[in-house]
Design an enzyme around this catalytic site. Structure first.
Site, PDB file in Angstrom:
ATOM      1  N   PHE A  13       0.900  -1.088  -0.142  1.00 37.95           N
ATOM      2  CA  PHE A  13       0.129   0.082  -0.193  1.00 37.95           C
ATOM      3  C   PHE A  13       0.871   1.212  -0.012  1.00 37.95           C
ATOM      4  O   PHE A  13       0.581   2.277  -0.822  1.00 37.95           O
ATOM      5  CB  PHE A  13      -0.891   0.108   1.171  1.00 37.95           C
ATOM      6  CG  PHE A  13      -1.957  -1.190   0.941  1.00 37.95           C
ATOM      7  CD1 PHE A  13      -3.258  -0.781   0.359  1.00 37.95           C
ATOM      8  CD2 PHE A  13      -2.196  -2.291   1.598  1.00 37.95           C
ATOM      9  CE1 PHE A  13      -4.099  -1.485  -0.021  1.00 37.95           C
ATOM     10  CE2 PHE A  13      -3.086  -2.983   1.346  1.00 37.95           C
ATOM     11  CZ  PHE A  13      -4.110  -2.745   0.711  1.00 37.95           C
ATOM     12  N   THR A  14       1.903   1.259   0.778  1.00 35.91           N
ATOM     13  CA  THR A  14       2.595   2.476   1.058  1.00 35.91           C
ATOM     14  C   THR A  14       3.447   2.693  -0.198  1.00 35.91           C
ATOM     15  O   THR A  14       3.621   3.729  -0.549  1.00 35.91           O
ATOM     16  CB  THR A  14       3.480   2.690   2.283  1.00 35.91           C
ATOM     17  OG1 THR A  14       2.549   2.178   3.499  1.00 35.91           O
ATOM     18  CG2 THR A  14       3.771   3.969   2.750  1.00 35.91           C
ATOM     19  N   ARG A  85       2.681  -5.799  11.978  1.00 29.39           N
ATOM     20  CA  ARG A  85       2.343  -6.477  13.004  1.00 29.39           C
ATOM     21  C   ARG A  85       0.604  -6.932  12.836  1.00 29.39           C
ATOM     22  O   ARG A  85      -0.239  -6.060  12.668  1.00 29.39           O
ATOM     23  CB  ARG A  85       2.353  -5.488  14.360  1.00 29.39           C
ATOM     24  CG  ARG A  85       2.283  -6.347  15.440  1.00 29.39           C
ATOM     25  CD  ARG A  85       3.096  -5.514  16.575  1.00 29.39           C
ATOM     26  NE  ARG A  85       2.448  -5.943  17.848  1.00 29.39           N
ATOM     27  CZ  ARG A  85       3.124  -5.495  19.043  1.00 29.39           C
ATOM     28  NH1 ARG A  85       3.868  -4.359  19.061  1.00 29.39           N
ATOM     29  NH2 ARG A  85       2.722  -5.983  20.170  1.00 29.39           N
ATOM     30  N   LEU A 121      10.996   3.610   5.620  1.00 34.85           N
ATOM     31  CA  LEU A 121       9.708   3.830   6.533  1.00 34.85           C
ATOM     32  C   LEU A 121       9.182   2.790   7.292  1.00 34.85           C
ATOM     33  O   LEU A 121       8.515   2.681   8.278  1.00 34.85           O
ATOM     34  CB  LEU A 121       8.603   4.005   5.333  1.00 34.85           C
ATOM     35  CG  LEU A 121       7.283   4.166   5.998  1.00 34.85           C
ATOM     36  CD1 LEU A 121       7.135   5.726   6.276  1.00 34.85           C
ATOM     37  CD2 LEU A 121       6.053   3.796   5.056  1.00 34.85           C
ATOM     38  N   HIS A 178       8.808   7.608  16.819  1.00 32.87           N
ATOM     39  CA  HIS A 178       7.284   7.643  16.037  1.00 32.87           C
ATOM     40  C   HIS A 178       6.274   7.596  16.970  1.00 32.87           C
ATOM     41  O   HIS A 178       6.304   6.700  18.057  1.00 32.87           O
ATOM     42  CB  HIS A 178       7.452   6.589  14.740  1.00 32.87           C
ATOM     43  CG  HIS A 178       6.412   6.909  13.955  1.00 32.87           C
ATOM     44  ND1 HIS A 178       5.717   7.866  13.641  1.00 32.87           N
ATOM     45  CD2 HIS A 178       5.835   5.847  12.932  1.00 32.87           C
ATOM     46  CE1 HIS A 178       4.828   7.717  12.813  1.00 32.87           C
ATOM     47  NE2 HIS A 178       4.986   6.571  12.305  1.00 32.87           N
TER      48      HIS A 178
HETATM   49  N1  APR Z   1      11.445  -7.336  -0.482  1.00 29.92           N
HETATM   50  C1  APR Z   1      10.881  -6.787  -1.059  1.00 29.92           C
HETATM   51  N2  APR Z   1       9.464  -6.612  -0.638  1.00 29.92           N
HETATM   52  C2  APR Z   1       9.137  -7.124   0.491  1.00 29.92           C
HETATM   53  C3  APR Z   1      10.191  -7.956   1.237  1.00 29.92           C
HETATM   54  C4  APR Z   1      11.312  -8.036   0.784  1.00 29.92           C
HETATM   55  N3  APR Z   1      12.206  -8.961   1.329  1.00 29.92           N
HETATM   56  N4  APR Z   1       9.406  -8.482   2.234  1.00 29.92           N
HETATM   57  C5  APR Z   1       8.033  -8.020   2.175  1.00 29.92           C
HETATM   58  N5  APR Z   1       7.896  -7.279   1.143  1.00 29.92           N
HETATM   59  C6  APR Z   1       6.743  -6.549   0.747  1.00 29.92           C
HETATM   60  C7  APR Z   1       5.577  -7.396   0.724  1.00 29.92           C
HETATM   61  O1  APR Z   1       5.460  -8.237  -0.337  1.00 29.92           O
HETATM   62  C8  APR Z   1       4.542  -6.177   0.610  1.00 29.92           C
HETATM   63  O2  APR Z   1       4.189  -5.878  -0.666  1.00 29.92           O
HETATM   64  O3  APR Z   1       6.655  -5.434   1.218  1.00 29.92           O
HETATM   65  C9  APR Z   1       5.119  -4.863   1.093  1.00 29.92           C
HETATM   66  C10 APR Z   1       4.531  -4.347   2.162  1.00 29.92           C
HETATM   67  O4  APR Z   1       3.489  -3.773   1.807  1.00 29.92           O
HETATM   68  P1  APR Z   1       2.041  -3.865   2.674  1.00 29.92           P
HETATM   69  O5  APR Z   1       1.684  -5.182   3.528  1.00 29.92           O
HETATM   70  O6  APR Z   1       0.969  -3.164   1.911  1.00 29.92           O
HETATM   71  O7  APR Z   1       2.556  -2.739   4.122  1.00 29.92           O
HETATM   72  P2  APR Z   1       2.202  -1.266   4.223  1.00 29.92           P
HETATM   73  O8  APR Z   1       0.966  -0.951   4.571  1.00 29.92           O
HETATM   74  O9  APR Z   1       2.757  -0.519   2.727  1.00 29.92           O
HETATM   75  O10 APR Z   1       3.533  -0.897   5.262  1.00 29.92           O
HETATM   76  C11 APR Z   1       4.842  -1.152   4.799  1.00 29.92           C
HETATM   77  O11 APR Z   1       5.428   0.674   6.309  1.00 29.92           O
HETATM   78  O12 APR Z   1       4.216   2.114   7.781  1.00 29.92           O
HETATM   79  C12 APR Z   1       4.956   0.854   7.597  1.00 29.92           C
HETATM   80  O13 APR Z   1       4.421  -0.212   9.520  1.00 29.92           O
HETATM   81  C13 APR Z   1       4.462  -0.298   8.126  1.00 29.92           C
HETATM   82  O14 APR Z   1       6.605  -1.538   8.185  1.00 29.92           O
HETATM   83  C14 APR Z   1       5.198  -1.061   7.542  1.00 29.92           C
HETATM   84  C15 APR Z   1       5.553  -0.445   6.084  1.00 29.92           C
END
Ligand code: APR
Length: 310
Positions: A13-14, A85, A121, A178
């Site tokens: 998402f982010t 989490r 982030l 944070h």
């Molecule tokens: N390499 C690349 N991408 C990865 C890896 C990795 N080793 N491990 C996980 N991911 C990807 C996941 O597949 C997923 O698409 O990271 C993405 C995380 O996206 P979301 O689950 O949608 O999380 P999001 O809401 O974007 O938050 C990401 O930002 O604000 C912080 O606490 C939040 O730590 C979290 C991060």
């Protein structure tokens, strides 16, 4: 002159939101990266963004990939990869899982983009930024965490609503960790140059500060499944723009401290000058007794998480 290149690691998402904002602002060509298991959705998101370019008229290509060779020679790398989490997961579990992710991402960045500036982030962001710093071996000026821009944005949004004054005229100021342990400096907060403390009663201002502290949780509760991403992505892009355009912005960053504010060897949110060289300066302010105590609590919270790291 070559166009700048920005890689966004984590196409969730982010990451996806940040990638789209970066392209819309024409900060550079964007490479969106996720794990091999998510390669097709990542390619799909990137292609979808690129197909918006003719409509919006932005000259920035967007590519999706799981192959780090596509990120080679990035000027800026934004890390949003990791897991959030989930119910039943302890904080220690989360730290260990995301630390592993940071280590693998950091080693790929160091291998393919040794001159990049990195914005982190992923939570818990102070400890994750530290992990990326250690793993890449990059200078501290080029490994930066985001939290204060978001916390300040939340504070300013609430104040703008409270006073019915444009968000453009509200200036906030946040130090420390944070969310829960952030240290708001309301005495450095203004509406059009007028101190907020003269516009809002102390008890009401404290309520707004408290809402800001738990602002992340408020969104989590409302979404029901996931955490905030629009404002976090916007915060990342404000920092990215400051660096890419060498704007010399004064923004709060999570910076590596070596003696500043009396702390050593930790990443903590402090006011910084952001420009082409990343963190070009850390501003050290005189703090009141109460603010210093609150900042100590923040620093201790960061150290507590760092003790979980390998
Ligand atoms: N390499 C690349 N991408 C990865 C890896 C990795 N080793 N491990 C996980 N991911 C990807 C996941 O597949 C997923 O698409 O990271 C993405 C995380 O996206 P979301 O689950 O949608 O999380 P999001 O809401 O974007 O938050 C990401 O930002 O604000 C912080 O606490 C939040 O730590 C979290 C991060």
């Amino acid at each position: 002159l070559k166009r700048k290149k920005i890689s966004v690691i984590g196409a969730g998402f982010t990451g996806a939101t940040a990638a789209f904002l970066a392209a819309q602002k024409e900060l550079g060509d964007v490479v969106l990266v996720d794990i091999p298991q998510s390669e097709n959705p990542t390619k799909g998101k990137a292609l979808d963004m690129w197909e918006a370019a003719p409509v919006q008229g932005f000259d920035a290509h967007v590519k999706g990939t799981s192959d780090y060779t596509d990120t080679a020679d990035s000027d800026l790398v934004i890390i949003t990869a990791g897991v959030a989490r989930k119910p039943g997961m302890s904080r220690d579990d989360l730290v260990q899982i995301n630390q592993k992710v940071m280590k693998s991402v950091a080693s790929e960045i160091a291998k393919h983009s040794s001159n990049a500036t990195i914005l982190v982030l992923t939570n818990p962001v102070d400890a994750m930024t530290y992990t990326v710093f250690k793993e890449t071996g990059f200078p501290k000026s080029r490994v930066i965490g985001q939290s204060g821009v978001l916390d300040t944005a939340r504070f300013c949004a609430f104040v703008a609503e409270e006073l019915n004054i444009s968000v453009k005229d509200i200036r906030g100021f946040v130090l420390g960790g944070h969310g829960d342990t952030m240290v708001p400096l309301t005495r450095y907060s203004y509406a059009g140059g007028i101190p907020l403390e003269t516009l809002i009663a102390p008890e009401r201002l404290e309520e707004i500060v408290q809402r800001t502290r738990v602002g992340g949780g408020e969104i989590v509760n409302l979404l029901g499944n996931g955490s905030a991403y629009y404002a976090p992505a916007a915060a990342l892009i404000e920092m990215a723009e400051a660096i890419i355009k060498d704007q010399k912005r004064v923004l709060p960053s999570i910076a590596y401290l070596e003696g500043e504010y009396g702390y050593n060897g930790i990443y903590l949110g402090v006011p910084t000058l952001l420009g082409a060289n990343g963190i070009e300066k850390i501003f050290e302010l005189e703090l009141t007794e109460k603010e210093k105590v609150a900042l100590d609590v923040s620093a201790e919270a960061v150290r507590e998480v760092m003790r979980i790291l390998d």
